[in-house]
Every structure is written in C-alpha cells, then in structure tokens.
Design an enzyme around this catalytic site. Structure first.
Site, PDB file in Angstrom:
ATOM      1  N   LYS A   1      -1.059  -3.935  -3.411  1.00  0.00           N
ATOM      2  CA  LYS A   1      -2.338  -3.285  -3.095  1.00  0.00           C
ATOM      3  C   LYS A   1      -2.310  -1.879  -3.670  1.00  0.00           C
ATOM      4  O   LYS A   1      -1.566  -1.027  -3.209  1.00  0.00           O
ATOM      5  CB  LYS A   1      -2.586  -3.225  -1.590  1.00  0.00           C
ATOM      6  CG  LYS A   1      -3.884  -2.485  -1.227  1.00  0.00           C
ATOM      7  CD  LYS A   1      -4.101  -2.464   0.278  1.00  0.00           C
ATOM      8  CE  LYS A   1      -5.412  -1.745   0.603  1.00  0.00           C
ATOM      9  NZ  LYS A   1      -5.274  -0.291   0.585  1.00  0.00           N
TER      10      LYS A   1
ATOM     11  N   SER B   1       0.804  -1.203   0.000  1.00  0.00           N
ATOM     12  CA  SER B   1       0.000   0.000   0.000  1.00  0.00           C
ATOM     13  C   SER B   1       0.848   1.269   0.000  1.00  0.00           C
ATOM     14  O   SER B   1       1.529   1.562  -0.974  1.00  0.00           O
ATOM     15  CB  SER B   1      -0.932  -0.067   1.211  1.00  0.00           C
ATOM     16  OG  SER B   1      -2.010   0.792   1.079  1.00  0.00           O
TER      17      SER B   1
ATOM     18  N   ASP C   1      10.607   4.395  -9.997  1.00  0.00           N
ATOM     19  CA  ASP C   1      10.302   4.930 -11.317  1.00  0.00           C
ATOM     20  C   ASP C   1      11.122   6.177 -11.642  1.00  0.00           C
ATOM     21  O   ASP C   1      11.435   6.447 -12.803  1.00  0.00           O
ATOM     22  CB  ASP C   1       8.813   5.258 -11.429  1.00  0.00           C
ATOM     23  CG  ASP C   1       7.956   4.021 -11.677  1.00  0.00           C
ATOM     24  OD1 ASP C   1       8.504   2.909 -11.605  1.00  0.00           O
ATOM     25  OD2 ASP C   1       6.741   4.169 -11.930  1.00  0.00           O
TER      26      ASP C   1
END
Length: 445
Positions: free
Chosen positions: A346, A321, A332
């Site tokens: 999640k 999460s 990224d």
C-alpha cells in the site's frame, strides 16, 4: 490477504490509523450561489453529501476522478431526497465506489469514533486486556496495562470478571464487555472478580485516559549476543515516544544488535513512521510523496539516530503502509536486513476529516515511493531473506503467542542467524542520542 482469518482486509489496513484534520468545506462555485445552496442544505442530510463531495473534489489524488464526471456526480447526489442520514450515507458510499479506491471511504459516526480512538493510541477505561478463556468460558484478564487504574487497584492476569456494574458476564462476548468497561474518564464502575485461592470480591475503579502500549520489547541472550527485540504493533500517535524509550532502555543494557518486528503491523500515522525511521537512520532518504499536481516532498533522516547497531526487520503480508515506509527506508539505505515474506503493498497516503455530523471521510491525497524511487503499490517489499511460514507454523504461533520472537519462531530465528553472519552496521564509538524532530503533516497511511 485472505490466506488467514487473522489477517486484515484492505479496508482495515487503510483505516487502522490516521491523523484527524477538521477541514471547512470550500466550494468551487460562486459565493452567492454557494450561500443559497448552503441555506437550503442546512440541517439536511444533503449537507453531509455536499461536504464529502467538496473534500474529494479538492483533495483526491486523481484529478480525473477515475475518468468519472465528478461535477455530474454532485448534481446527481444533490438532486435526490434523503429520508434520513443513513440514506445519505448509502449514497455517499455508492458515489465513492466509482473512484475504485478502497482507501477513500466514508465512516459513520461510530466508525469514525473507533478510528480516532485507535489512532490516538489512547482509550478511556480501566486498562485491561481480556479474553474468553477456552476452558472455563469465562471472561479472564490477560494483562493489566502499565500505569492503569486496573494495575493500581491490584487486578492481575488470570482474574475472572464475573460481573460489570452488577451485570453478569456469563456468555458475554469480549466486545460487549469492553463497551461496558469503557467510558468517560473520571466515572466509576464496579467489577466482581474471581481469583484463585480467594473468595469472590467486588472492586470499585475510576476510569481514566490510558495510553495503549503499541511497543513491546525485551532483552534476549542469543548465544554470545545480547539482542534487543522490539515489536511494533501499529503507528499510533504514541508509537514514537514508546519506541524511543525502548531503544534507549535497551541501549543502556548494552545490546549488540536489534530485531524490529513489524509483522502484522497494518500502518498508521505518517508522522510516526518518519519519527521512528529517524531513530534508526542518521543519513539518507526516508520517503517521497507525490500529490495530484505532481508536487513532491522528500523526507530525510536528520542525524538523530539513537543507535547504529546491526538491525534485522521482520515483515509479512500484513506489514502495510507506514510499516512499508519504515521497512523501505531501512532497506534502501542498507541500514537493516529485512527477513520474512512479501509485504502488503500500500503506497497511498490519506487525509482524514471529521464531518459536521460526527461522521468522517478518508481521502487518498498522495502516492509515496521508497528512497530509491520504488513504487510498491500492489507489489509490496521483497525481503532480503525470504522466510515463509507454513500453515502449521502460523497456527502454532497464533495459538502460542509466547513463542513469537523466540527460536521457535522461524522468521525470528532466521533473523538471528543473519545478524550473526553479516555485518550490517558497525557500532559507533559512542551511540548517538538526541531529541527527535517533530515535523510531519497530519497524514495517515
């Protein structure tokens, strides 16, 4: 997730943290009809049933409600007679099951109170961690928390708790002792303590509201490198300020690199994950959320990073999460190397509501994506460097917590090697400092 008893179930992951939003019920029917229904439902278990239905009807991320006729569900719920609130709770849970979403769930008042206490990052008590000693079978203090009544009163690790307000603790479970010790701030309690080299003594303490440490950090000398090791256990409301203090303190000690340990971190508040991401990132996206109308919100870094030193992030199957939002943003943007095993997966956001009788409801309201647009739901994030732990290694670290974050911890050791061999971020001429923006919605991950 069932590989180890130590790991969280999906529900525990979903509800480990959350911002609390008390929301009035909004009916989709006419005002006159609504007034009649509310008058009939007042002080009835049906009032909670209807409130839950209304919230899901208005907020749930899937406008088709998993192909369920949600209007028919309401008629069915309100056509029943409930002998007690507990009967109503059962009916609510059954109705929510039809959504096939483990993260949209109802909490009775005790469950909701436990959730709000955990996500607030505060407890009312004396500020100790304790365990049942394996050898002596006695309740033993593991730690007195910083700035707590216990620490100020001189309680030490290793002290045995023999009685709480006169009640003997022999054969008492840790959870039961915790219930006796916690209480309203300003109230008193007396502990009978045993300490090596001293006679048994009584100590009177006054309970207080205590900020629970969720960030722990230390400076490590790894060869010729000074490494700042930070472990974040959950994204509570105090996690951001604790992380900021940790980074600034380690910066002042002239560290060369950082290891951020998110293993076992099941998530928490969206706002906390955004704040913490901005402490590591000067530029780039952090997360994109999409609601049921298809509306998107992109959250980005805002040039408030506290350091650009090389960074490794440790993750495992229990990193979920909000942990995955932070990890995804750092990965990224090529800000960090991610080491460990596949994360939980999640990618849903919940809003948490307090209901009129003190119970609570968590409703999934959005889906999130990493900065590159990756959907990690049910997939997780793949580390840059996969380093799985064997069952024997997991057992060793679980039974010897002092080994976590040392060369005897294979994932940490691999991170140190990666930091030594790869240049992930050039240290700036002068490390940036600055206050963080505090913008985010009351959402939970």
């Amino acid at each position: 997730m069932n590989q180890s008893a130590k790991r969280y179930s999906p529900l525990q992951v979903a509800l480990i943290g959350g911002a609390i939003a008390t929301t009035a019920t909004v009916s989709v029917f006419g005002p006159a009809w609504t007034r009649c229904v509310r008058a009939a439902l007042q002080d009835s278990p049906k009032a909670i049933v209807d409130q839950v239905w209304q919230l899901v009807n208005r907020e749930y991320v899937d406008g088709k409600f998993n192909q369920q006729d949600w209007q028919a569900t309401r008629q069915s719920l309100l056509s029943k007679n409930y002998a007690s609130r507990e009967d109503a709770y059962v009916a609510i849970r059954e109705a929510l099951k039809t959504l096939n979403d483990p993260y949209t769930r109802f909490m009775d008042p005790k469950q909701y109170e436990a959730l709000t206490s955990q996500t607030s990052g505060e407890v009312s008590g004396i500020g100790i961690r304790m365990e049942l000693n394996d050898k002596t079978k006695r309740l033993t203090v593991v730690e007195a928390i910083e700035n707590s009544p216990a620490l100020k009163a001189g309680i030490k690790a290793g002290d045995e708790i023999l009685a709480i307000d006169g009640k003997p603790t022999q054969q008492m479970k840790v959870d039961d002792a915790s219930k006796l010790i916690r209480g309203k701030a300003g109230t008193a309690l007396t502990l009978r303590l045993g300490r090596t080299g001293q006679s048994v003594f009584d100590l009177k303490l006054t309970r207080a509201t205590i900020e629970v440490p969720t960030v722990r950090y230390t400076l490590k000398q790894e060869g010729n490198r000074r490494v700042g090791y930070i472990r974040l256990r959950e994204f509570s409301s105090h996690a951001g300020e604790q992380m900021r203090r940790a980074i600034r303190d380690l910066n002042s000690k002239q560290v060369n690199a950082y290891v951020l340990d998110l293993r076992g971190n099941p998530g928490g508040l969206l706002q906390a994950s955004i704040e913490i991401a901005r402490m590591w990132l000067d530029n780039g996206g952090i997360v994109r959320t999409v609601d049921r109308q298809g509306g998107t919100e992109d959250t980005k870094a805002n040039r408030t990073a506290l350091t650009n030193l090389p960074l490794a992030v440790l993750v495992d199957g229990n990193s979920a999460s909000a942990s995955e939002i932070l990890t995804g943003a750092l990965k990224d943007n090529k800000r960090a190397v991610v080491v460990g095993s596949q994360t939980f997966g999640k990618a849903l956001v919940q809003s948490v509501h307090e209901l009129t009788d003190g119970s609570g409801l968590a409703v999934t309201i959005a889906h999130y994506y990493t900065p590159k647009g990756t959907d990690i739901n049910h997939k997780g994030i793949t580390p840059d460097i996969k380093q799985e732990l064997t069952e024997a290694q997991e057992r060793q670290l679980a039974s010897n917590p002092d080994l976590v974050g040392t060369k005897n911890d294979p994932q940490y050791a691999r991170a140190i090697t990666a930091l030594s061999n790869t240049n992930f971020a050039q240290p700036p001429a002068s490390q940036p400092t600055g206050a963080m923006s505090v913008r985010a919605r009351d959402l939970k991950l």
